[in-house]
Write an enzyme that holds these catalytic residues in place. Sequence first.
Site, PDB file in Angstrom:
ATOM      1  N   ASP A   1       0.870  -1.163   0.000  1.00 42.65           N
ATOM      2  CA  ASP A   1       0.000   0.000   0.000  1.00 42.65           C
ATOM      3  C   ASP A   1       0.920   1.229   0.000  1.00 42.65           C
ATOM      4  O   ASP A   1       2.120   1.122   0.266  1.00 42.65           O
ATOM      5  CB  ASP A   1      -0.874  -0.039   1.264  1.00 42.65           C
ATOM      6  CG  ASP A   1      -1.685   1.226   1.443  1.00 42.65           C
ATOM      7  OD1 ASP A   1      -2.338   1.664   0.484  1.00 42.65           O
ATOM      8  OD2 ASP A   1      -1.650   1.787   2.551  1.00 42.65           O
TER       9      ASP A   1
ATOM     10  N   SER B   1      -2.297   1.611  -4.781  1.00 41.12           N
ATOM     11  CA  SER B   1      -2.807   2.655  -3.888  1.00 41.12           C
ATOM     12  C   SER B   1      -4.194   3.121  -4.303  1.00 41.12           C
ATOM     13  O   SER B   1      -4.461   3.311  -5.490  1.00 41.12           O
ATOM     14  CB  SER B   1      -1.847   3.845  -3.907  1.00 41.12           C
ATOM     15  OG  SER B   1      -2.392   4.933  -3.184  1.00 41.12           O
ATOM     16  N   GLY B   2      -5.046   3.331  -3.308  1.00 41.94           N
ATOM     17  CA  GLY B   2      -6.318   3.997  -3.541  1.00 41.94           C
ATOM     18  C   GLY B   2      -6.120   5.496  -3.681  1.00 41.94           C
ATOM     19  O   GLY B   2      -7.069   6.247  -3.893  1.00 41.94           O
TER      20      GLY B   2
ATOM     21  N   ASP C   1      -0.120   5.069   1.105  1.00 42.66           N
ATOM     22  CA  ASP C   1      -0.293   6.037   2.192  1.00 42.66           C
ATOM     23  C   ASP C   1      -0.214   5.364   3.558  1.00 42.66           C
ATOM     24  O   ASP C   1      -0.884   4.362   3.806  1.00 42.66           O
ATOM     25  CB  ASP C   1      -1.637   6.752   2.041  1.00 42.66           C
ATOM     26  CG  ASP C   1      -1.672   7.625   0.800  1.00 42.66           C
ATOM     27  OD1 ASP C   1      -1.042   8.689   0.817  1.00 42.66           O
ATOM     28  OD2 ASP C   1      -2.315   7.232  -0.192  1.00 42.66           O
TER      29      ASP C   1
ATOM     30  N   GLU D   1      -0.844  10.394   4.907  1.00 39.73           N
ATOM     31  CA  GLU D   1      -2.013  10.143   4.069  1.00 39.73           C
ATOM     32  C   GLU D   1      -2.092  11.339   3.116  1.00 39.73           C
ATOM     33  O   GLU D   1      -2.410  12.456   3.531  1.00 39.73           O
ATOM     34  CB  GLU D   1      -3.287  10.049   4.916  1.00 39.73           C
ATOM     35  CG  GLU D   1      -3.422   8.783   5.726  1.00 39.73           C
ATOM     36  CD  GLU D   1      -3.784   7.564   4.876  1.00 39.73           C
ATOM     37  OE1 GLU D   1      -4.390   7.728   3.794  1.00 39.73           O
ATOM     38  OE2 GLU D   1      -3.453   6.441   5.316  1.00 39.73           O
TER      39      GLU D   1
ATOM     40  N   ASP E   1      -2.144  -1.179   5.609  1.00 42.89           N
ATOM     41  CA  ASP E   1      -2.497  -0.649   6.936  1.00 42.89           C
ATOM     42  C   ASP E   1      -3.976  -0.402   7.161  1.00 42.89           C
ATOM     43  O   ASP E   1      -4.395  -0.171   8.285  1.00 42.89           O
ATOM     44  CB  ASP E   1      -1.737   0.670   7.186  1.00 42.89           C
ATOM     45  CG  ASP E   1      -2.347   1.828   6.420  1.00 42.89           C
ATOM     46  OD1 ASP E   1      -2.756   2.816   7.054  1.00 42.89           O
ATOM     47  OD2 ASP E   1      -2.430   1.747   5.182  1.00 42.89           O
TER      48      ASP E   1
ATOM     49  N   ARG F   1     -13.992  12.995  -0.412  1.00 36.09           N
ATOM     50  CA  ARG F   1     -12.788  13.739  -0.018  1.00 36.09           C
ATOM     51  C   ARG F   1     -12.214  14.545  -1.174  1.00 36.09           C
ATOM     52  O   ARG F   1     -11.832  15.707  -1.007  1.00 36.09           O
ATOM     53  CB  ARG F   1     -11.744  12.770   0.541  1.00 36.09           C
ATOM     54  CG  ARG F   1     -12.102  12.235   1.914  1.00 36.09           C
ATOM     55  CD  ARG F   1     -11.095  11.212   2.405  1.00 36.09           C
ATOM     56  NE  ARG F   1     -11.189   9.956   1.660  1.00 36.09           N
ATOM     57  CZ  ARG F   1     -10.308   8.970   1.753  1.00 36.09           C
ATOM     58  NH1 ARG F   1      -9.250   9.096   2.522  1.00 36.09           N
ATOM     59  NH2 ARG F   1     -10.474   7.850   1.067  1.00 36.09           N
TER      60      ARG F   1
END
Length: 212
Positions: free
Chosen positions: A12, A100-101, A14, A21, A168, A57
């Site tokens: 991942d 990654s998102g 962030d 983040e 995470d 967001r």
Amino acid sequence: MRKNKKGLVLFDLDSTLIEEETIDELAKLVGVEEEVKKITKDAMNGKIDFEESLRKRVALLKGLPIDSVKELVSKLKITKGAREAIEELKNRGYVVGVISGGFNIVTERIKKDLNLDYAYSNELIVKDEKLTGEVRGRVMSPTAKGEILEEIARRENIDLKDTVVVGDGANDIGMFKKAGFRIAFCAKEVLKKNADVVIDRRDLREILKYVK
């Protein structure tokens, strides 16, 4: 063609490969930090759907100049031990990547900095040099990370039992369900429940004890 491929390790981004983040840091630039942080926290703890949370967001970042985004991205800190861990994994014969998102403006930098083989993420939409408040990309659904893990493993001719994932938060569960070995790194409780190993010391060299 890589020789002697031992397996695949996917990270991942962030709070895993980097300390921050990214979206929370971007939110500080437009004064919506607390609102975005709350949505991020709920998403990482599995209380809200990741795609919904991401769109909410990013919408709050509308109007942010892309130059400000680039400047912030250049200052993001790579997690302690990440560089050494990845170098050693590659020496041991592993294919290494990041899913990654978050955003490709960050993953492309990290891919280059850490000499990664793969980087998958989403894209912030830009118009007239400013963020539109929209996002698109492959890593938005709950199953996306797992699907990409399978795709890379097939491409590299690596058995899923020889895949390792490090993450995470709740949006890493998709790849945790598919991987042969799962490492929760300084993770939320929701992810620890799905892990084979939990590492709470913030140094990515710790994973080398478990990935031989």
